[in-house]
Motif scaffolding. Sequence first.
Motif, PDB file in Angstrom:
ATOM      1  N   PRO A  48       0.714  -1.264  -0.074  1.00 43.25           N
ATOM      2  CA  PRO A  48      -0.028  -0.122  -0.109  1.00 43.25           C
ATOM      3  C   PRO A  48       0.928   1.059  -0.074  1.00 43.25           C
ATOM      4  O   PRO A  48       1.871   1.296   0.685  1.00 43.25           O
ATOM      5  N   VAL A  49       0.294   2.233  -0.744  1.00 40.25           N
ATOM      6  CA  VAL A  49       1.025   3.597  -0.855  1.00 40.25           C
ATOM      7  C   VAL A  49       0.106   4.558   0.145  1.00 40.25           C
ATOM      8  O   VAL A  49      -1.061   4.701  -0.299  1.00 40.25           O
ATOM      9  N   SER A  50       0.744   5.058   1.148  1.00 38.06           N
ATOM     10  CA  SER A  50      -0.105   5.986   1.934  1.00 38.06           C
ATOM     11  C   SER A  50       0.495   7.515   1.692  1.00 38.06           C
ATOM     12  O   SER A  50       1.814   7.853   1.415  1.00 38.06           O
ATOM     13  N   TYR A  51      -0.447   8.362   1.836  1.00 37.53           N
ATOM     14  CA  TYR A  51      -0.243   9.908   1.780  1.00 37.53           C
ATOM     15  C   TYR A  51      -1.178  10.340   2.881  1.00 37.53           C
ATOM     16  O   TYR A  51      -2.432  10.349   2.988  1.00 37.53           O
ATOM     17  N   ARG A  52      -0.497  11.136   3.910  1.00 41.89           N
ATOM     18  CA  ARG A  52      -0.915  11.928   5.231  1.00 41.89           C
ATOM     19  C   ARG A  52      -1.895  10.865   5.961  1.00 41.89           C
ATOM     20  O   ARG A  52      -2.955  11.150   6.120  1.00 41.89           O
ATOM     21  N   GLY A  53      -1.414   9.694   6.004  1.00 44.59           N
ATOM     22  CA  GLY A  53      -2.211   8.626   6.699  1.00 44.59           C
ATOM     23  C   GLY A  53      -3.247   7.879   6.007  1.00 44.59           C
ATOM     24  O   GLY A  53      -4.112   6.901   6.586  1.00 44.59           O
ATOM     25  N   SER A  54      -3.489   8.048   4.782  1.00 42.68           N
ATOM     26  CA  SER A  54      -4.599   7.533   4.026  1.00 42.68           C
ATOM     27  C   SER A  54      -4.043   6.598   2.855  1.00 42.68           C
ATOM     28  O   SER A  54      -3.119   7.166   2.271  1.00 42.68           O
ATOM     29  N   VAL A  55      -4.446   5.495   2.781  1.00 41.55           N
ATOM     30  CA  VAL A  55      -3.992   4.558   1.755  1.00 41.55           C
ATOM     31  C   VAL A  55      -4.465   5.146   0.280  1.00 41.55           C
ATOM     32  O   VAL A  55      -5.631   5.296   0.208  1.00 41.55           O
ATOM     33  N   ILE A  56      -3.689   5.418  -0.691  1.00 38.79           N
ATOM     34  CA  ILE A  56      -4.188   6.044  -1.834  1.00 38.79           C
ATOM     35  C   ILE A  56      -3.888   5.091  -3.054  1.00 38.79           C
ATOM     36  O   ILE A  56      -4.196   5.682  -4.176  1.00 38.79           O
ATOM     37  N   GLU A 105      -1.591   1.422  -4.581  1.00 41.39           N
ATOM     38  CA  GLU A 105      -0.764   0.241  -4.198  1.00 41.39           C
ATOM     39  C   GLU A 105       0.213  -0.130  -5.291  1.00 41.39           C
ATOM     40  O   GLU A 105      -0.045   0.302  -6.576  1.00 41.39           O
TER      41      GLU A 105
END
Length: 156
Positions: free
Chosen positions: A67-75, A77
Amino acid sequence: MAERMQTQFRKADLPPDVEALCSTVISAAIDVHRELGPGLLEVVYERAMAMELERRTIPFKRQVEMPVSYRGSVIGEHRVDLLVGDKIVVELKAVVELLPLHDAQTLTYLRIGQFPLGLIINFHVPLMRFGLRRILNPRWRDLVVPSIRSAADLST
């Protein structure tokens, strides 16, 4: 270019178990390349590498989702071609030339998954030695091998 230079390393920089695993993966890639040669699709080499790693009883996973996260949210993969021994990211290629983008992609996988080593294996070469690239996670000493960390703590 500076990023690439920072990710290259000598063999002695990694723990012996990671080096041994790396050598086994490279040996498997050489065997696959000798048997199949260049010119096939990446997925064919992936299947052959999986068979070769299984034959050698090396633990691995195929198409591992990260998973790729940005500012705590998965955006989104990413998918790693092979994850060997939960330590080495193996990216398989069948391209005319490896590009800096391939290095950056592998380095991103290493950072996201906190793995110490990445191997880019390009099968579209006359000899496998021309298709191998090793990428080191610059933070690997902070991520793995507690014995190295504890030994470093003792020396201070």
